[in-house]
Design an enzyme around this catalytic site. Structure first.
Site, PDB file in Angstrom:
ATOM      1  N   GLY A  10       0.872  -1.171   0.000  1.00 26.15           N
ATOM      2  CA  GLY A  10       0.000   0.000   0.000  1.00 26.15           C
ATOM      3  C   GLY A  10       0.910   1.222   0.000  1.00 26.15           C
ATOM      4  N   GLY A  12      -0.150   4.498  -0.343  1.00 28.12           N
ATOM      5  CA  GLY A  12      -1.000   5.690  -0.245  1.00 28.12           C
ATOM      6  C   GLY A  12      -0.426   6.670   0.767  1.00 28.12           C
ATOM      7  N   GLN A  13      -1.331   7.310   1.504  1.00 27.62           N
ATOM      8  CA  GLN A  13      -0.902   8.349   2.447  1.00 27.62           C
ATOM      9  C   GLN A  13      -0.007   7.775   3.545  1.00 27.62           C
ATOM     10  OE1 GLN A  13      -1.299  11.231   1.309  1.00 27.62           O
ATOM     11  NE2 GLN A  13      -3.183  12.171   2.071  1.00 27.62           N
ATOM     12  N   ILE A  14      -0.451   6.668   4.146  1.00 24.14           N
ATOM     13  CA  ILE A  14       0.367   6.097   5.231  1.00 24.14           C
ATOM     14  C   ILE A  14       1.602   5.421   4.626  1.00 24.14           C
ATOM     15  CG2 ILE A  14       0.450   4.532   7.213  1.00 24.14           C
ATOM     16  CD1 ILE A  14      -2.547   4.837   7.522  1.00 24.14           C
ATOM     17  N   ARG A  83     -11.489   5.623   5.536  1.00 26.78           N
ATOM     18  CA  ARG A  83     -12.866   6.117   5.616  1.00 26.78           C
ATOM     19  C   ARG A  83     -12.951   7.601   5.269  1.00 26.78           C
ATOM     20  NH1 ARG A  83     -14.169   6.610  11.978  1.00 26.78           N
ATOM     21  NH2 ARG A  83     -12.032   6.847  12.707  1.00 26.78           N
ATOM     22  N   ASN A  96     -12.186  -4.114   2.212  1.00 21.85           N
ATOM     23  CA  ASN A  96     -10.813  -4.357   2.679  1.00 21.85           C
ATOM     24  C   ASN A  96     -10.541  -5.836   2.967  1.00 21.85           C
ATOM     25  OD1 ASN A  96     -10.088  -1.738   2.307  1.00 21.85           O
ATOM     26  ND2 ASN A  96     -10.172  -1.129   4.455  1.00 21.85           N
ATOM     27  N   ASN A 121      -7.972  -0.869   8.163  1.00 21.88           N
ATOM     28  CA  ASN A 121      -9.179  -0.946   8.998  1.00 21.88           C
ATOM     29  C   ASN A 121     -10.295  -1.767   8.364  1.00 21.88           C
ATOM     30  OD1 ASN A 121      -8.870   0.507  11.463  1.00 21.88           O
ATOM     31  ND2 ASN A 121      -8.789   2.441  10.310  1.00 21.88           N
ATOM     32  N   ARG A 152      -2.214   9.359  21.063  1.00 18.76           N
ATOM     33  CA  ARG A 152      -3.234  10.422  21.100  1.00 18.76           C
ATOM     34  C   ARG A 152      -3.592  10.757  22.555  1.00 18.76           C
ATOM     35  NH1 ARG A 152      -6.564   7.893  15.984  1.00 18.76           N
ATOM     36  NH2 ARG A 152      -5.526   9.166  14.412  1.00 18.76           N
ATOM     37  N   HIS A 176      -9.821  -1.448  18.058  1.00 15.22           N
ATOM     38  CA  HIS A 176      -9.567  -0.096  17.557  1.00 15.22           C
ATOM     39  C   HIS A 176     -10.861   0.431  16.940  1.00 15.22           C
ATOM     40  CE1 HIS A 176      -7.414   3.248  15.827  1.00 15.22           C
ATOM     41  NE2 HIS A 176      -7.792   2.913  14.601  1.00 15.22           N
TER      42      HIS A 176
HETATM   43  P1  A3D Z   1      -4.817   5.496   1.020  1.00 11.93           P
HETATM   44  O1  A3D Z   1      -4.030   6.756   0.933  1.00 11.93           O
HETATM   45  O2  A3D Z   1      -6.084   5.395   0.256  1.00 11.93           O
HETATM   46  O3  A3D Z   1      -3.833   4.295   0.587  1.00 11.93           O
HETATM   47  C1  A3D Z   1      -4.279   2.998   0.409  1.00 11.93           C
HETATM   48  C2  A3D Z   1      -3.507   2.422  -0.772  1.00 11.93           C
HETATM   49  O4  A3D Z   1      -3.852   1.042  -0.876  1.00 11.93           O
HETATM   50  C3  A3D Z   1      -3.824   3.086  -2.110  1.00 11.93           C
HETATM   51  O5  A3D Z   1      -2.635   3.583  -2.699  1.00 11.93           O
HETATM   52  C4  A3D Z   1      -4.409   1.947  -2.939  1.00 11.93           C
HETATM   53  O6  A3D Z   1      -4.070   2.003  -4.317  1.00 11.93           O
HETATM   54  C5  A3D Z   1      -3.804   0.731  -2.264  1.00 11.93           C
HETATM   55  N1  A3D Z   1      -4.511  -0.519  -2.519  1.00 11.93           N
HETATM   56  C6  A3D Z   1      -5.847  -0.732  -2.645  1.00 11.93           C
HETATM   57  N2  A3D Z   1      -6.073  -2.024  -2.891  1.00 11.93           N
HETATM   58  C7  A3D Z   1      -4.873  -2.652  -2.899  1.00 11.93           C
HETATM   59  C8  A3D Z   1      -4.451  -3.996  -3.086  1.00 11.93           C
HETATM   60  N3  A3D Z   1      -5.324  -4.972  -3.318  1.00 11.93           N
HETATM   61  N4  A3D Z   1      -3.131  -4.259  -3.028  1.00 11.93           N
HETATM   62  C9  A3D Z   1      -2.227  -3.294  -2.804  1.00 11.93           C
HETATM   63  N5  A3D Z   1      -2.565  -1.989  -2.618  1.00 11.93           N
HETATM   64  C10 A3D Z   1      -3.872  -1.694  -2.672  1.00 11.93           C
HETATM   65  O7  A3D Z   1      -5.165   5.137   2.539  1.00 11.93           O
HETATM   66  P2  A3D Z   1      -4.283   5.448   3.864  1.00 11.93           P
HETATM   67  O8  A3D Z   1      -2.870   5.148   3.573  1.00 11.93           O
HETATM   68  O9  A3D Z   1      -4.663   6.790   4.383  1.00 11.93           O
HETATM   69  O10 A3D Z   1      -4.919   4.367   4.853  1.00 11.93           O
HETATM   70  C11 A3D Z   1      -4.702   2.987   4.634  1.00 11.93           C
HETATM   71  C12 A3D Z   1      -5.523   2.141   5.596  1.00 11.93           C
HETATM   72  O11 A3D Z   1      -5.112   2.397   6.943  1.00 11.93           O
HETATM   73  C13 A3D Z   1      -7.034   2.412   5.576  1.00 11.93           C
HETATM   74  O12 A3D Z   1      -7.741   1.189   5.656  1.00 11.93           O
HETATM   75  C14 A3D Z   1      -7.268   3.231   6.841  1.00 11.93           C
HETATM   76  O13 A3D Z   1      -8.584   3.095   7.345  1.00 11.93           O
HETATM   77  C15 A3D Z   1      -6.253   2.590   7.770  1.00 11.93           C
HETATM   78  N6  A3D Z   1      -5.885   3.383   8.948  1.00 11.93           N
HETATM   79  C16 A3D Z   1      -5.721   2.702  10.117  1.00 11.93           C
HETATM   80  C17 A3D Z   1      -5.353   3.373  11.260  1.00 11.93           C
HETATM   81  C18 A3D Z   1      -5.184   2.618  12.535  1.00 11.93           C
HETATM   82  O14 A3D Z   1      -4.875   3.196  13.548  1.00 11.93           O
HETATM   83  C19 A3D Z   1      -5.390   1.176  12.562  1.00 11.93           C
HETATM   84  C20 A3D Z   1      -5.153   4.762  11.218  1.00 11.93           C
HETATM   85  C21 A3D Z   1      -5.318   5.425  10.013  1.00 11.93           C
HETATM   86  C22 A3D Z   1      -5.692   4.727   8.861  1.00 11.93           C
END
Ligand code: A3D
Length: 320
Positions: A10, A12-14, A83, A96, A121, A152, A176
């Protein structure tokens, strides 16, 4: 000695923030994997070009091919969707879960010896499914949530008391989600428990209750402000803390979503508990004693996770 290899599933942002932090801290070479073509390659190149100024030597590679994560020592999973305002984490379950299946199989086939940290998540159900899909040992698969929720809580407490965040320890138990359990009794300022600080006049019960609730709503507060996604800086930092504990065998005591096999009365489920993380992965779970009120809140939280795990089994029969 070869540098450790850190695979980020992944980008993305994280994922991008994880890559940046891993490189800055020189934890190892980084592979960014995503299904979106160009995104991991672009982020990896952009980050690599910050190396000369920052002075790190970590190699960064972006890819759409699971073969490139081969032999990874650590995999951090953020693949999936975050979300948007008005959504709960649980609304992400169906989409997911499918992502966890492909990611679990990709890790199983290419990096079966890795320590895996899931962030996607709804966290506790997704890490449970990821462990099943990957078939990796349960002590090598865990979820990041407690470090973030505790950070936090610690931040809000340090502002309330006007003391350094370094001197505030806290931990958050359970799933969580909205039912997470910030532990007031086990949280301290330099060893002084929060109830004693109320008695000392440093805060009031009402203010502490509001901080506990703000901690529970911490993710939603940021989603409401950003409007386009969820938090990413602090979630990435929290997962890097866990990865570093594993790579450097630090034996850190960190709350994380760990597989419970009778621990704290929970069986065959992942839920947030205090753990020791070292070279063996999740090496131990601290079976702390809860009082009646804490136990009730913990049970409510565990039941909420149980509902999500059952929903996963309903969607994918291979999990039943
Ligand atoms: P985002 O920036 O959308 O990045 C997600 C990435 O996953 C995107 O680049 C997608 O292209 C990629 N992706 C989608 N499907 C697939 C796949 N099958 N295989 C490989 N890559 C794929 O999201 P984000 O980085 O902001 O957040 C990622 C996840 O972390 C989300 O589910 C959030 O809800 C979760 N999250 C969890 C916490 C916790 O404290 C647990 C906190 C913040 C976010």
């Amino acid at each position: 000695m070869a540098r450790p290899k850190i695979a980020l599933i992944g980008a993305g942002q994280i994922g991008g923030t994880l890559a940046h932090l891993a490189a800055l801290k020189e934890l190892g070479d980084v592979v960014l994997f995503d299904i979106a073509e160009g995104t991991p390659q672009g982020k990896a190149l952009d980050l690599a070009e910050s190396g000369p100024s920052e002075g790190f030597d970590a190699a960064l590679k972006g890819t759409n091919d699971y073969a490139d994560i081969a032999g990874a020592d650590v995999c951090i999973v953020t693949a999936g969707v975050p979300r948007k305002p008005g959504m709960s984490r649980d609304d992400l379950l169906g989409i997911n879960l499918k992502v966890m299946k492909s990611v679990g199989e990709g890790i199983r086939d290419n990096a079966p010896d890795a320590f895996v940290i899931c962030i996607t998540n709804p966290l506790d159900a997704m890490v449970w499914a990821l462990q099943k899909f990957s078939g990796l040992p349960a002590n090598k698969v865990c979820g990041m949530a407690g470090v973030l929720d505790s950070a936090r809580f610690r931040h809000f407490l340090s502002v309330e008391f006007n003391v350094s965040m370094k001197d505030v320890t806290a931990f958050v138990l359970g799933g969580h989600g909205d039912t997470m359990v910030p532990s007031v009794r086990y949280s301290t300022v330099a060893g002084v428990p929060l109830p004693d600080l109320i008695a000392m006049g440093w805060t009031t019960q009402d203010k502490l209750d509001a901080i506990v609730q703000r901690t529970r709503d911490g993710g939603a507060e940021i989603v409401g402000l950003l409007k386009t996604g969820s938090a990413f800086y602090a979630p990435a930092t929290s997962a890097i803390e866990m990865a570093e504990a594993y790579l450097k065998d630090q034996k850190r005591v960190l709350p994380c979503a760990a597989f419970c096999d009778g621990d704290l009365g929970v069986s065959d489920m992942y839920v947030g508990v205090p753990t020791v993380i070292g070279a063996g992965g999740v090496e131990r779970i601290l079976n702390i004693k809860l009082n009646k009120e804490e136990q009730e809140m913990f049970d409510t939280s565990v039941n909420a996770v149980k509902g999500l795990v059952e929903a996963c089994k309903g969607i994918d029969s291979s999990l039943a």
